[in-house]
Write an enzyme that holds these catalytic residues in place. Structure first.
Site, short mmCIF file in Angstrom:
data_model
loop_
_atom_site.label_atom_id
_atom_site.label_comp_id
_atom_site.label_asym_id
_atom_site.label_seq_id
_atom_site.Cartn_x
_atom_site.Cartn_y
_atom_site.Cartn_z
N GLU A 115 0.85 -1.21 0.00
CA GLU A 115 0.00 0.00 0.00
C GLU A 115 0.88 1.25 0.00
O GLU A 115 2.10 1.16 0.20
CB GLU A 115 -0.94 -0.02 1.22
CG GLU A 115 -2.04 -1.08 1.08
CD GLU A 115 -3.00 -1.15 2.25
OE1 GLU A 115 -2.94 -0.29 3.15
OE2 GLU A 115 -3.81 -2.10 2.27
N HIS A 234 -9.07 9.52 2.60
CA HIS A 234 -8.65 8.40 1.74
C HIS A 234 -8.81 8.85 0.30
O HIS A 234 -9.84 9.42 -0.06
CB HIS A 234 -9.50 7.16 2.02
CG HIS A 234 -8.89 5.91 1.47
ND1 HIS A 234 -8.83 5.65 0.13
CD2 HIS A 234 -8.30 4.87 2.09
CE1 HIS A 234 -8.22 4.48 -0.06
NE2 HIS A 234 -7.88 3.99 1.12
N ARG A 280 -0.61 8.79 1.43
CA ARG A 280 -2.02 9.08 1.20
C ARG A 280 -2.35 10.57 1.10
O ARG A 280 -3.18 10.98 0.31
CB ARG A 280 -2.79 8.47 2.36
CG ARG A 280 -4.13 8.06 2.04
CD ARG A 280 -4.67 7.25 3.18
NE ARG A 280 -4.52 5.83 2.95
CZ ARG A 280 -4.98 4.90 3.78
NH1 ARG A 280 -5.60 5.27 4.88
NH2 ARG A 280 -4.82 3.64 3.50
N HIS A 341 -11.56 9.77 6.32
CA HIS A 341 -11.36 8.32 6.54
C HIS A 341 -10.89 7.98 7.95
O HIS A 341 -11.43 7.07 8.57
CB HIS A 341 -10.33 7.85 5.51
CG HIS A 341 -9.99 6.40 5.57
ND1 HIS A 341 -10.93 5.42 5.37
CD2 HIS A 341 -8.81 5.75 5.78
CE1 HIS A 341 -10.35 4.23 5.46
NE2 HIS A 341 -9.07 4.41 5.72
N ARG A 376 -1.13 9.07 9.16
CA ARG A 376 -0.98 7.63 9.40
C ARG A 376 -0.58 6.90 8.12
O ARG A 376 -1.14 7.14 7.05
CB ARG A 376 -2.30 7.05 9.90
CG ARG A 376 -2.32 5.54 10.01
CD ARG A 376 -3.67 5.06 10.45
NE ARG A 376 -4.67 5.29 9.44
CZ ARG A 376 -5.16 4.35 8.62
NH1 ARG A 376 -4.73 3.10 8.72
NH2 ARG A 376 -6.08 4.64 7.74
P1 FAD Z 1 -14.01 0.79 15.71
O1 FAD Z 1 -13.66 -0.47 15.01
O2 FAD Z 1 -14.53 1.89 14.92
O3 FAD Z 1 -15.01 0.46 16.88
C1 FAD Z 1 -15.62 1.49 17.62
C2 FAD Z 1 -16.72 0.91 18.46
O4 FAD Z 1 -17.19 1.87 19.39
C3 FAD Z 1 -17.94 0.48 17.67
O5 FAD Z 1 -18.36 -0.75 18.18
C4 FAD Z 1 -18.98 1.55 17.98
O6 FAD Z 1 -20.31 1.14 17.91
C5 FAD Z 1 -18.61 1.88 19.40
N1 FAD Z 1 -19.04 3.19 19.88
C6 FAD Z 1 -18.79 4.41 19.37
N2 FAD Z 1 -19.35 5.36 20.14
C7 FAD Z 1 -19.96 4.72 21.16
C8 FAD Z 1 -20.73 5.15 22.26
N3 FAD Z 1 -20.99 6.44 22.51
N4 FAD Z 1 -21.22 4.22 23.11
C9 FAD Z 1 -21.00 2.90 22.89
N5 FAD Z 1 -20.28 2.43 21.85
C10 FAD Z 1 -19.78 3.34 21.00
N6 FAD Z 1 -7.05 0.32 9.01
C11 FAD Z 1 -6.07 -0.56 8.75
O7 FAD Z 1 -5.10 -0.66 9.50
N7 FAD Z 1 -6.14 -1.34 7.64
C12 FAD Z 1 -7.17 -1.28 6.76
O8 FAD Z 1 -7.20 -2.02 5.79
C13 FAD Z 1 -8.21 -0.36 7.02
N8 FAD Z 1 -9.24 -0.23 6.16
C14 FAD Z 1 -10.27 0.59 6.50
C15 FAD Z 1 -11.40 0.64 5.67
C16 FAD Z 1 -12.49 1.41 6.03
C17 FAD Z 1 -13.70 1.48 5.12
C18 FAD Z 1 -12.46 2.16 7.23
C19 FAD Z 1 -13.64 2.99 7.64
C20 FAD Z 1 -11.34 2.13 8.04
C21 FAD Z 1 -10.25 1.34 7.68
N9 FAD Z 1 -9.12 1.29 8.49
C22 FAD Z 1 -8.12 0.41 8.19
C23 FAD Z 1 -9.08 1.99 9.76
C24 FAD Z 1 -9.43 1.00 10.87
O9 FAD Z 1 -10.46 0.16 10.42
C25 FAD Z 1 -9.89 1.67 12.14
O10 FAD Z 1 -9.00 2.68 12.51
C26 FAD Z 1 -9.97 0.65 13.27
O11 FAD Z 1 -10.80 -0.41 12.89
C27 FAD Z 1 -10.48 1.31 14.53
O12 FAD Z 1 -10.72 0.30 15.47
P2 FAD Z 1 -11.32 0.72 16.87
O13 FAD Z 1 -11.49 -0.55 17.64
O14 FAD Z 1 -10.52 1.79 17.47
O15 FAD Z 1 -12.74 1.36 16.54
C1 SIN Z 2 -7.34 0.64 2.39
O1 SIN Z 2 -7.57 -0.56 2.25
O2 SIN Z 2 -7.03 1.40 1.48
C2 SIN Z 2 -7.47 1.23 3.77
C3 SIN Z 2 -6.23 0.97 4.49
C4 SIN Z 2 -6.15 1.86 5.69
O3 SIN Z 2 -6.95 2.76 5.90
O4 SIN Z 2 -5.20 1.66 6.44
#
Ligand code: FAD
Ligand code: SIN
Length: 534
Positions: A115, A234, A280, A341, A376
């Site tokens: 990537e 993104h 990015r 993103h 990032r």
């Molecule tokens: P999340 O996975 O967002 O979880 C947050 C949780 O908190 C959810 O369950 C939500 O319901 C809960 N929540 C929020 N507010 C409240 C509240 N007030 N009360 C109770 N619950 C609440 N990163 C990578 O490293 N590689 C990738 O390939 C990648 N691809 C991505 C593709 C997409 C489309 C997106 C959107 C992001 C991507 N990212 C990627 C970024 C990565 O997915 C996120 O940064 C990561 O998953 C965040 O994890 P987290 O556990 O911190 O939060």
């Molecule tokens: C992607 O698959 O392009 C998302 C990867 C990331 O947000 O880290």
């Protein structure tokens, strides 16, 4: 009043990892706003960056991360994340997560993707639905554990603080239950894992849960938050987009995809020597520039140079989604546009996940641990989440042994107000207004004039929202609107403070880095003034 040892707010990769790692040492409650799997994690496509390839080294991954971070990464944090990555991948596999692999002389080898900004192939993935695989298995492991309870459709509204011992300590949170009641949950330790805030922008890749609740709750409680000007856009989401734009993974460019203008020109080499695989921020700004120059709403991503069967096998999710929108990506160019993103800043933590408020931890996208700096590197966020959630869990277990039962603070008054249809109109209208303002005035390219305008307008809406909160019964919609309004304010304030362009923050008034002094984080803390509403 419900009491637990460890309260986890959020059921993404960070929250579930810390829950699983603490569960053998106390009672754990995971609360989550919608159904248990709904999170940013669930939508991750590209994968998890980790040094596993024979040509790769920890130092190269560290250098790539620091280069992308534009002078603001904490090297110690980056080292921990990178060096402990392979062990955490093994742990995820032990929990039952399967990544894509191939055979080499009868030996199973993990397939590694490439990537933007990475100098090597190092992205561990499950085809193009890595997040779904990770999320579903982690939820399953939590459901199987006797000490973990997951409460779905329960939104944390605010953190609960006890000031009995002088300094404020977090002792749990107030929750809006599925039935719409406001209830306190008392916890010895509270973990914020609420993910990001992409929904603060009109066009974004995040699911609707990503409204910055954790940042807002922590800020209101008096915690330090930092670097909120660094919203990552993104470069490639499918055009036209909806409330949650469909991502076209950067891995498509890592697989040979080429960005093109409508006249066919592959333009990225004009902007950066790494061309389509530049970091990015550079790719998103280049696309923005090309669209503005030509007055067009999107550019194209062309992956027709690869064999159709290879494309279908590597990107089954993207292939079928685009086909459902009448685009056959093996034959046609994909119309793409940037979208908000990932939030690189957040609630300030140390490397063990501790925030500036005792009893309150934060991990995952909500946290600002120093890993990402001003930008990032792709696929470093899932890595950061698993590594730092593991570290935080270690600290939490130690603290659970040392802390006593929390004292019960006062319970809040719940205003007995009638919630009318008219007020729902206000909530949805204000939400749209703020998100549109943020997209138009606080986007990929900024200026002081636009930021000041955005500040004045968001201030006005925010004050009206706070007024509504005082009168109306709390609902999840109102909780989210209040948080979107506050986080938008904090992003604008941080952007105005940074009088230079660095990483993801680009302003036409200060187009260069400020090299007259060492790079600094933008830190905000709530001022305790009686008249202040923010
Ligand atoms: P999340 O996975 O967002 O979880 C947050 C949780 O908190 C959810 O369950 C939500 O319901 C809960 N929540 C929020 N507010 C409240 C509240 N007030 N009360 C109770 N619950 C609440 N990163 C990578 O490293 N590689 C990738 O390939 C990648 N691809 C991505 C593709 C997409 C489309 C997106 C959107 C992001 C991507 N990212 C990627 C970024 C990565 O997915 C996120 O940064 C990561 O998953 C965040 O994890 P987290 O556990 O911190 O939060
Ligand atoms: C992607 O698959 O392009 C998302 C990867 C990331 O947000 O880290």
């Amino acid at each position: 009043m419900e009491r637990v040892d460890f309260l986890v707010i959020g059921s993404g990769i960070a929250g579930l990892t810390s829950a699983l790692e603490v569960a053998d040492h106390g009672t754990v409650m995971v609360i989550t706003k919608k159904q248990d799997t709904e999170s940013n994690t669930n939508y991750a496509q590209g994968g998890i960056a980790t040094v596993l390839g024979p040509e790769d080294s920890f130092e190269q991954h560290i250098q790539d991360t620091i280069r992308a971070g534009s002078g603001l990464c904490n090297r110690r944090a980056v080292e921990i994340m990178v060096r402990e990555g392979p062990q955490r991948i093994i742990n995820l596999q032990r929990w039952g997560i399967e990544f894509s692999y191939y055979y080499e002389n009868d030996r199973k080898v993990l397939a590694l993707g490439r990537e933007g900004g990475h100098s090597r192939e190092r992205i561990v993935h499950k085809a193009d639905y890595t997040g779904r695989e990770v999320e579903s298995i982690l939820v399953k492991r939590c459901q199987e554990h006797d000490s973990i309870r997951i409460l779905e459709h329960s939104a944390a509204v605010d953190l609960m603080l006890s000031r009995n011992s002088g300094r404020a300590r977090c002792v749990g949170a107030y929750i809006l239950t599925r039935e719409g009641e406001l209830e306190p949950i008392l916890a010895r330790i509270t973990m914020l894992s609420t993910g990001g805030c992409g929904q603060v922008y009109l066009h974004n890749t995040n699911p609707t849960i990503a409204t910055g609740d954790g940042i807002a709750m922590a800020y209101r409680a008096g915690a330090r938050v930092s670097n909120l000007e660094f919203m990552q856009f993104h470069p490639t989401t499918l055009y036209p987009s909806s409330d949650q734009a469909f991502l076209i993974s950067e891995a498509v460019r890592g697989f040979g995809g080429v960005l093109r203008r409508s006249d066919g020109e592959a333009f990225m080499k004009r902007y950066h020597p790494q061309g389509d695989l530049a970091p990015r921020d550079i790719v998103a700004r280049a696309i923005d520039q090309e669209m503005k120059n030509r007055g067009e709403d999107f550019v194209y991503l062309d992956v027709t140079g690869r064999r159709p069967d290879e494309v279908r096998e590597r990107f089954p999710n993207i292939y079928s989604h685009c086909l459902s929108r009448n685009i056959n990506i093996t034959k046609e160019w994909i119309p793409v546009v940037p979208a908000a993103h990932y939030m690189c800043g957040g609630v300030v933590t140390d490397l063990g996940g501790r925030t500036s408020i005792p009893g309150l931890y934060a991990t995952g996208e909500v946290a600002s641990s120093g890993v990402h700096g001003a930008n990032r590197l792709a696929s470093n966020s899932l890595l950061e989440a698993v590594v730092l959630a593991h570290h935080a869990a270690g600290r939490v277990v130690k603290e659970l042994i040392d802390t006593t039962e929390p004292e019960v603070p006062f319970t809040p008054d719940i205003p007995p107000t009638i919630y009318t249809e008219e007020e729902w109109v206000l909530v949805s209208h204000d939400r749209f207004q703020i998100r549109k303002l943020m997209w138009d005035y606080v986007g990929i390219v900024r200026s002081t004039l636009r930021l000041e305008r955005a500040r004045r307008r968001v201030d006005l809406i925010r004050n009206e929202v706070y007024d509504l909160c005082r009168r109306a019964r709390m609902t999840t919609g109102l909780v989210e609107l209040r948080n979107i309004a506050l986080v938008a304010t904090l992003i604008i304030r941080s952007a105005l403070r940074r009088r230079e362009s660095r990483g993801l923050h680009y302003t036409t008034d200060y187009p260069d880095r400020d090299s007259s002094r060492p790079p600094r984080n933008t830190v905000l803390v709530r001022r305790r003034r009686k008249s202040s509403t923010v």
